[in-house]
Scaffold this motif. Structure first.
Motif, PDB file in Angstrom:
ATOM      1  N   ALA A  68     -13.354   2.191   3.505  1.00  0.00           N
ATOM      2  CA  ALA A  68     -12.007   1.795   3.899  1.00  0.00           C
ATOM      3  C   ALA A  68     -11.400   2.792   4.875  1.00  0.00           C
ATOM      4  CB  ALA A  68     -11.119   1.650   2.664  1.00  0.00           C
ATOM      5  N   CYS A 120     -13.746   3.780  -0.979  1.00  0.00           N
ATOM      6  CA  CYS A 120     -12.809   4.691  -0.307  1.00  0.00           C
ATOM      7  C   CYS A 120     -13.360   5.180   1.027  1.00  0.00           C
ATOM      8  CB  CYS A 120     -12.483   5.885  -1.202  1.00  0.00           C
ATOM      9  SG  CYS A 120     -11.554   5.480  -2.699  1.00  0.00           S
ATOM     10  N   LEU A 162       0.801  -1.226   0.000  1.00  0.00           N
ATOM     11  CA  LEU A 162       0.000   0.000   0.000  1.00  0.00           C
ATOM     12  C   LEU A 162       0.833   1.275   0.000  1.00  0.00           C
ATOM     13  CD1 LEU A 162      -2.952  -1.023   2.358  1.00  0.00           C
ATOM     14  CD2 LEU A 162      -2.721  -1.315  -0.105  1.00  0.00           C
ATOM     15  N   ALA A 213     -10.333   1.897   8.665  1.00  0.00           N
ATOM     16  CA  ALA A 213      -8.954   2.137   9.074  1.00  0.00           C
ATOM     17  C   ALA A 213      -8.897   2.996  10.340  1.00  0.00           C
ATOM     18  CB  ALA A 213      -8.183   2.810   7.944  1.00  0.00           C
ATOM     19  N   TYR A 262      -3.106   2.281   5.775  1.00  0.00           N
ATOM     20  CA  TYR A 262      -4.053   2.707   4.745  1.00  0.00           C
ATOM     21  C   TYR A 262      -3.608   4.084   4.276  1.00  0.00           C
ATOM     22  CZ  TYR A 262      -8.275   4.039   2.247  1.00  0.00           C
ATOM     23  OH  TYR A 262      -9.147   4.462   1.269  1.00  0.00           O
ATOM     24  N   LEU A 312      -6.880  -2.122   2.711  1.00  0.00           N
ATOM     25  CA  LEU A 312      -6.029  -1.733   3.834  1.00  0.00           C
ATOM     26  C   LEU A 312      -5.410  -2.989   4.428  1.00  0.00           C
ATOM     27  CD1 LEU A 312      -7.568  -2.445   6.791  1.00  0.00           C
ATOM     28  CD2 LEU A 312      -9.048  -0.600   5.963  1.00  0.00           C
ATOM     29  N   HIS A 370      -0.144   7.544   7.600  1.00  0.00           N
ATOM     30  CA  HIS A 370       0.520   6.703   6.592  1.00  0.00           C
ATOM     31  C   HIS A 370       1.632   7.478   5.891  1.00  0.00           C
ATOM     32  CE1 HIS A 370       1.097   4.108   3.063  1.00  0.00           C
ATOM     33  NE2 HIS A 370       0.530   3.160   3.790  1.00  0.00           N
TER      34      HIS A 370
END
Length: 449
Positions: free
Chosen positions: A324, A321, A185, A328, A342, A366, A348
């Motif tokens: 997720a 999106c 990712l 996360a 993620y 994720l 991140h």
């Protein structure tokens, strides 16, 4: 229909009735509108929905017409191993959505990856790639391409420009990477990779499977060729396997490094692709030479399904999106979760790149690790009820996987780590169900881990 009449449109599968409306398409349409209206525009009394042309072959009335097909002077449909009107509509739509000059549908995403390299690499030549790749692509590059005499060097995508350049050789022909690494990712630094590719005079080939043409358009960030596993978000419903290659039409194949495209092809009476087809040389060669010889053709029915998938891509990706990101955020707060990865999270490392290259969202996948390591991860996956344990991502249904013991199990531990796969990593493909139902299922599974 001769080539000049359809320049920039799907090739070797368009019949005249299918293509006339496409030529008048408004070039200012958004990706969302192209996802629905692109590729196929029917005329009066034609089917409103792209038809499935379930035929291996096509009829002609005279020998000269058929001869022109084999001389590549005419691009009417000839044989479904090379082109078909149904997959031509899908190819055209993908080219429009990505902003390319042409596309080629394939039997799988793996076939798209393979053809993208073999189209310009021969035995004795070399590829440089980011090491953070999907396990199947890593295996292709590490095991199979070397057996064909094509060497591959894996580099850390976070390395400096100078370090990446140091791995190039005179025989290097491709720089390859993924928009979002799978399952690491990491979001690619397009600016850096594009700068390397331009300086080294090689095409930048990008796997945009997780990015999708809705979330990211790599040609706008310096890519030259884009590939997808259409099996994932493009299909979106876990029904069909396929892939696609899209050509930007911007790379200069006449720079002295690509004889495959500039020297005569004896299988077509000495035809030179760059001379005859200009900025479509790459994608036409992939079809009329590699697809012809290797037969990695999709079925008309599968490309029909991909066309349907594209019609809702933008709507689905928005929900993927949103879900997720919410999952996360909740996982970050869970006491049994050690870490969460993620790209849409501020924590991140790729968060700033998401704002730059994926402003609509960071896709629907994720990863996370839980206390108890591998065994706890196995218990978690076996305890989910709504979320299915399957070898897949990009489905409307949520699914979960432990890559180290499945998709990346053929790799050594060192190779797994280089690909971003740790022993405790759990990959979650977040679907478009109600997000509270997804989170409730995660909570109850974590309680049993």
């Amino acid at each position: 229909m001769l080539f000049p009449e359809i320049s920039g449109f799907g090739l070797l599968g368009l019949v005249s009735g299918f293509s006339k409306g496409v030529e008048t398409m408004d070039e200012q349409w958004s990706v969302e509108t192209l996802a629905i209206q692109g590729g196929y525009r029917p005329e009066a009394a034609q089917p409103r929905v792209t038809p499935i042309v379930q035929s291996t072959t096509f009829k002609y009335d005279n020998a000269d017409h058929m001869a022109s097909l084999f001389d590549l002077d005419c691009f009417d449909p000839m044989y479904t191993r090379i082109g078909n009107p149904t997959w031509a509509a899908f190819e055209q739509k993908m080219a429009e959505m990505e902003g390319g000059v042409g596309a080629l549908a394939t039997s799988s995403g793996q076939a798209a990856s393979t053809l993208s390299i073999l189209n310009i690499c021969r035995s004795g030549e070399h590829v440089v790639t980011a090491g953070t790749l999907y396990g199947g692509t890593y295996s292709l590059f590490y095991n199979t391409l070397p057996k064909m005499g094509i060497e591959v060097t894996f580099v850390d995508p976070e390395a400096s420009i100078e370090e990446i350049k140091s791995h190039f050789r005179p025989e290097t022909k491709v720089l390859f990477a993924e928009t979002i690494g799978n399952p690491g990712l990491n979001v690619l630094d397009f600016e850096k990779f594009s700068a390397v590719a331009k300086e080294m005079q090689v095409p930048l080939v990008i796997d945009n499977t997780f990015g999708t043409p809705y979330l990211c358009r790599p040609f706008e960030h310096g890519a030259d060729i884009v590939i997808h596993s259409a099996t994932k978000y493009i299909d979106g419903h876990a029904t069909s396997v396929g892939g696609v290659i899209v050509d930007s039409g911007r790379f200069d194949w006449s720079n002295g490094r690509y004889p495959e495209l500039t020297e005569p092809d004896s299988s077509y009476h000495g035809l030179c692709y760059t001379e005859k087809f200009g900025n479509m040389a790459y994608i036409i060669k992939a079809r009329v030479q590699l697809m012809r010889d290797l037969g990695t053709s999709p079925s008309p029915f599968n490309t029909f399904m991909f066309n349907h998938g594209l019609e809702t891509l933008h709507v689905r990706m928005q929900r993927h999106c949103e879900n997720a990101l919410e999952v996360a955020k909740r996982l970050e707060l869970h006491p049994k979760v050690k870490w969460v990865s993620y790209p849409g999270l501020p924590s991140h490392p790729s968060y700033e790149r998401v704002q730059k290259y994926l402003p609509k969202g960071a896709s629907g996948v994720l990863t996370f690790g839980i206390e108890g390591g591998v065994e706890a991860g196995r218990r978690f996956m076996e305890s989910t009820k709504l979320i299915a344990m399957v070898v897949h991502v990009g489905d409307v249904r949520s699914c979960v996987l432990h890559p180290a013991s499945t998709t990346h199990r053929q790799l050594s531990e060192e190779q797994q780590i280089a690909s971003g796969v740790t022993p405790d990593l759990i990959r979650l493909s977040v679907g478009i169900e109600n997000v509270e139902d997804i989170i409730a299922d995660i909570d109850q599974a974590l309680a049993k881990s």
